[in-house]
Enzyme design. Structure first.
Site, PDB file in Angstrom:
ATOM      1  N   LYS A 140      -8.602  14.382  48.091  1.00 17.14           N
ATOM      2  CA  LYS A 140      -7.707  15.459  48.516  1.00 17.14           C
ATOM      3  C   LYS A 140      -7.346  15.219  49.980  1.00 17.14           C
ATOM      4  O   LYS A 140      -8.214  15.222  50.859  1.00 17.14           O
ATOM      5  CB  LYS A 140      -8.381  16.825  48.353  1.00 17.14           C
ATOM      6  CG  LYS A 140      -7.521  17.937  48.954  1.00 17.14           C
ATOM      7  CD  LYS A 140      -8.163  19.294  48.958  1.00 17.14           C
ATOM      8  CE  LYS A 140      -7.533  20.122  50.071  1.00 17.14           C
ATOM      9  NZ  LYS A 140      -8.000  21.492  50.118  1.00 17.14           N
ATOM     10  N   GLY A 196      -8.798  30.170  54.023  1.00 21.43           N
ATOM     11  CA  GLY A 196      -9.838  31.122  54.406  1.00 21.43           C
ATOM     12  C   GLY A 196      -9.347  32.536  54.647  1.00 21.43           C
ATOM     13  O   GLY A 196     -10.132  33.425  54.968  1.00 21.43           O
ATOM     14  N   ALA A 246      -5.864  27.190  48.556  1.00 20.98           N
ATOM     15  CA  ALA A 246      -6.071  27.955  49.791  1.00 20.98           C
ATOM     16  C   ALA A 246      -5.436  29.341  49.744  1.00 20.98           C
ATOM     17  O   ALA A 246      -4.343  29.533  49.211  1.00 20.98           O
ATOM     18  CB  ALA A 246      -5.545  27.219  51.017  1.00 20.98           C
ATOM     19  N   GLY A 247      -6.180  30.281  50.286  1.00 19.53           N
ATOM     20  CA  GLY A 247      -5.666  31.641  50.457  1.00 19.53           C
ATOM     21  C   GLY A 247      -5.978  32.593  49.319  1.00 19.53           C
ATOM     22  O   GLY A 247      -5.674  33.780  49.406  1.00 19.53           O
ATOM     23  N   ASN A 259     -12.172  28.144  47.740  1.00 21.38           N
ATOM     24  CA  ASN A 259     -13.522  28.050  48.298  1.00 21.38           C
ATOM     25  C   ASN A 259     -14.017  29.398  48.841  1.00 21.38           C
ATOM     26  O   ASN A 259     -15.000  29.969  48.366  1.00 21.38           O
ATOM     27  CB  ASN A 259     -13.532  26.999  49.419  1.00 21.38           C
ATOM     28  CG  ASN A 259     -14.905  26.817  50.022  1.00 21.38           C
ATOM     29  OD1 ASN A 259     -15.847  26.468  49.332  1.00 21.38           O
ATOM     30  ND2 ASN A 259     -15.049  27.096  51.305  1.00 21.38           N
ATOM     31  N   THR A 260     -13.297  29.914  49.833  1.00 20.05           N
ATOM     32  CA  THR A 260     -13.813  31.069  50.570  1.00 20.05           C
ATOM     33  C   THR A 260     -14.005  32.299  49.683  1.00 20.05           C
ATOM     34  O   THR A 260     -14.960  33.054  49.865  1.00 20.05           O
ATOM     35  CB  THR A 260     -12.863  31.412  51.741  1.00 20.05           C
ATOM     36  OG1 THR A 260     -12.596  30.201  52.460  1.00 20.05           O
ATOM     37  CG2 THR A 260     -13.485  32.420  52.688  1.00 20.05           C
TER      38      THR A 260
HETATM   39  C1  LIG Z   1     -12.335  23.676  50.395  1.00 22.51           C
HETATM   40  C2  LIG Z   1     -10.998  23.272  50.803  1.00 22.51           C
HETATM   41  O1  LIG Z   1     -10.513  22.239  50.465  1.00 22.51           O
HETATM   42  C3  LIG Z   1     -10.226  24.214  51.644  1.00 22.51           C
HETATM   43  O2  LIG Z   1      -9.656  23.528  52.697  1.00 22.51           O
HETATM   44  C4  LIG Z   1      -9.236  24.814  50.730  1.00 22.51           C
HETATM   45  O3  LIG Z   1      -7.971  24.692  51.173  1.00 22.51           O
HETATM   46  C5  LIG Z   1      -9.633  26.145  50.213  1.00 22.51           C
HETATM   47  O4  LIG Z   1      -9.158  27.226  50.933  1.00 22.51           O
HETATM   48  P1  LIG Z   1      -9.772  28.690  50.704  1.00 22.51           P
HETATM   49  O5  LIG Z   1     -11.108  28.661  51.358  1.00 22.51           O
HETATM   50  O6  LIG Z   1      -8.800  29.634  51.340  1.00 22.51           O
HETATM   51  O7  LIG Z   1      -9.900  28.895  49.230  1.00 22.51           O
END
Ligand SMILES: CC(=O)[C@@H](O)[C@H](O)COP(=O)(O)O
EC number: 2.8.1.10
Length: 257
Positions: free
Chosen positions: A100, A161, A187-188, A209-210
């Protein structure tokens, strides 16, 4: 459910959810969340996660690369050169060539620098990497990245995040419509409904992730995300009913007693 696998760079996956390996209390919690999420791919920040020092706790001892496809990422890289160096290291450490790519522009927004991302993608592809690319939700750059040979396009839903959910569904839809490779919102995502919306828009998957790592109960949220992605995908395949301007009774009005 019928067989609904999807392919990235010739590899087949059943789960359409990719989860991260950052921000967890410890690797054990990360492993339990991965299990609960049903994910088959985990993304790993090569510059932040210990992949080589046996004297310290190692992710691979908890989240096994035998069980999960490791997707090394270039989190923390702000130039194409940084990103390329990082992924060469990952390839040396684990033989990973499905990667990635993220090349960020600044610390405040963590927005991708798209010119630099495109340059890095072109160079990595020349070196034989299979590049899943984190990008803005700009359909023009998404097309350029696909033309450059990226094997998956991963537009942000909102800043990394932030947990703000998908800010620009129209652009995500445009990217999905034109793409011939998988599109994953990356993300987001803040909660399960955000993941479901991404799938209802026709995305092939979601990377997050977050939302899991910072939930009060990460394992439960991991499970919620698993179900949300499946539900969103099913709803997309089922086809949404049309939106109507006025009420339409659920039972026929003709022949009332
Ligand atoms: C884990 C990863 O690759 C992050 O850079 C990704 O973009 C996830 O973003 P979030 O934490 O907002 O889900």
């Amino acid at each position: 459910m019928t067989d609904d696998t999807f392919e990235i760079a010739g590899r087949k996956f059943s789960s359409r959810l990719i989860i991260g390996t950052g921000k967890y209390k410890d690797y054990a919690e990360n492993a339990a969340a991965a299990e609960a999420s049903g994910a088959e791919i985990v993304t790993v920040a090569v510059r932040r996660v210990n992949l080589t020092d046996r004297d310290k706790p190692m992710l691979v001892d908890y989240v096994s690369p035998e069980k999960y496809t490791y997707l090394p990422n270039t989190a923390g890289c702000f130039t194409a050169e940084d990103a390329i160096r990082t992924l060469r290291l990952a390839r040396e450490a684990g033989g990973w060539d499905l990667v990635k790519l993220e090349v960020l522009s600044d610390q405040k927004t963590l927005y991708p620098d798209m010119a630099e991302t495109l340059r890095a993608a072109e160079l990595l592809i020349k070196e034989g990497f299979q590049v899943m690319v984190y990008c803005t939700d700009d359909p023009v750059y998404a097309r350029k990245l696909e033309e450059a040979g990226c094997c998956a396009i991963m537009p942000l839903g909102a800043p990394i995040g932030s947990g703000l959910g998908i800010q620009n569904p129209v652009n995500i839809r445009l990217i999905v419509e034109q793409a011939k490779v998988p599109v994953l919102v990356d993300a987001g995502v803040g909660t399960a409904s955000d993941a479901a919306i991404a799938m209802e828009l026709g995305c092939d998957g979601v990377l997050l992730n977050t939302a899991i790592a910072e939930a009060k109960d990460p394992i439960r949220m991991a499970r919620a995300m698993k179900h949300a992605v499946i539900a969103g995908r099913e709803a997309y395949l089922a086809g949404r009913m049309g939106r109507k301007k006025y009420a339409d009774p659920s039972s026929p009005l003709a022949g009332l007693i």
